[in-house]
Design a protein around this motif. Sequence first.
Motif, short mmCIF file in Angstrom:
data_model
loop_
_atom_site.label_atom_id
_atom_site.label_comp_id
_atom_site.label_asym_id
_atom_site.label_seq_id
_atom_site.Cartn_x
_atom_site.Cartn_y
_atom_site.Cartn_z
N MET A 1 1.03 -1.07 0.07
CA MET A 1 -0.05 0.07 0.13
C MET A 1 0.86 1.19 -0.15
O MET A 1 2.10 1.23 0.79
CB MET A 1 -0.77 0.00 1.49
N ALA A 2 0.45 2.26 -0.79
CA ALA A 2 1.30 3.53 -0.79
C ALA A 2 0.97 4.35 0.40
O ALA A 2 -0.19 4.38 0.70
CB ALA A 2 1.11 4.07 -2.49
N VAL A 3 1.87 5.27 0.63
CA VAL A 3 1.50 6.39 1.88
C VAL A 3 0.58 7.48 1.16
O VAL A 3 0.86 7.88 -0.03
CB VAL A 3 2.79 6.81 2.34
N THR A 4 -0.49 7.86 1.78
CA THR A 4 -1.28 8.69 1.03
C THR A 4 -1.36 10.11 2.16
O THR A 4 -1.00 9.70 3.28
CB THR A 4 -2.88 8.43 0.68
N SER A 5 -1.58 11.24 1.62
CA SER A 5 -1.61 12.51 2.72
C SER A 5 -2.61 12.22 3.72
O SER A 5 -2.46 12.35 4.87
CB SER A 5 -1.81 13.75 1.90
N ASP A 6 -3.71 11.55 3.49
CA ASP A 6 -4.91 11.50 4.43
C ASP A 6 -4.52 10.32 5.38
O ASP A 6 -4.38 10.50 6.79
CB ASP A 6 -6.23 10.87 3.56
N ALA A 26 6.24 16.06 0.06
CA ALA A 26 7.08 15.35 0.81
C ALA A 26 7.06 13.70 0.52
O ALA A 26 8.09 13.16 0.51
CB ALA A 26 7.09 15.60 2.30
N ILE A 27 5.68 13.39 0.19
CA ILE A 27 5.63 11.86 -0.03
C ILE A 27 6.35 11.54 -1.41
O ILE A 27 7.35 10.51 -1.55
CB ILE A 27 4.04 11.36 -0.21
N ALA A 28 6.26 12.32 -2.30
CA ALA A 28 6.97 12.25 -3.59
C ALA A 28 8.50 12.25 -3.42
O ALA A 28 9.36 11.45 -4.09
CB ALA A 28 6.61 13.24 -4.81
N GLN A 47 8.57 4.98 5.00
CA GLN A 47 8.20 6.27 3.98
C GLN A 47 7.51 7.66 4.92
O GLN A 47 7.96 8.67 4.79
CB GLN A 47 7.66 5.85 2.95
N SER A 48 6.64 7.00 5.81
CA SER A 48 6.04 8.01 6.45
C SER A 48 6.91 8.70 7.62
O SER A 48 6.84 9.80 7.67
CB SER A 48 4.97 7.34 7.33
N LEU A 49 7.77 8.18 7.93
CA LEU A 49 9.09 8.50 8.89
C LEU A 49 9.76 9.58 8.18
O LEU A 49 10.01 10.78 8.66
CB LEU A 49 9.55 7.92 9.72
N VAL A 101 13.28 13.72 15.65
CA VAL A 101 12.85 12.49 16.19
C VAL A 101 12.05 11.66 15.08
O VAL A 101 12.35 10.35 15.48
CB VAL A 101 11.61 12.59 17.35
N TYR A 102 11.71 12.05 14.24
CA TYR A 102 11.13 11.15 13.09
C TYR A 102 12.42 10.51 12.33
O TYR A 102 12.40 9.46 11.86
CB TYR A 102 10.18 11.99 12.02
#
Length: 120
Positions: A1-6, A26-28, A47-49, A101-102
């Motif tokens: 599953m890909a990271v989405t802004s939501d 930032a995701i791109a 990726q979210s981090l 921290v991320y």
Amino acid sequence: MAVTSDQFQEDFPQFANTDSDVIDSAIATSALMLDRAVWGGLADRAQSLLVAHLLAIRDQASQTGGRSTGNLTGLSVPNEISLQYSQAAGSGSQSGLSSTVYGQEFLQLQRFKIVPIRIF
């Protein structure tokens, strides 16, 4: 599953007021920094981090006007002012990831997931 802004904003509510276009950017960017095949089931978390790290760095830069966040270590005034700063936390070989921290959590996850190759 890909990271989405939501999904990102749900997982990181501290960025709930961040414009979704900024998060998408930032995701791109983070997608270019991460090989999903290497990360496997941890790819979305990694990726979210990275996205959170990039957004935190963006926020820091906007608060400081892009100036260094290192510590002031010296000041001289004789004929003109000269300021000297130490390196900002986390600068160096890890591209500043330890400065948030991320990024620190990303590095921990990276150490867990990606075992360095040892040559005997």
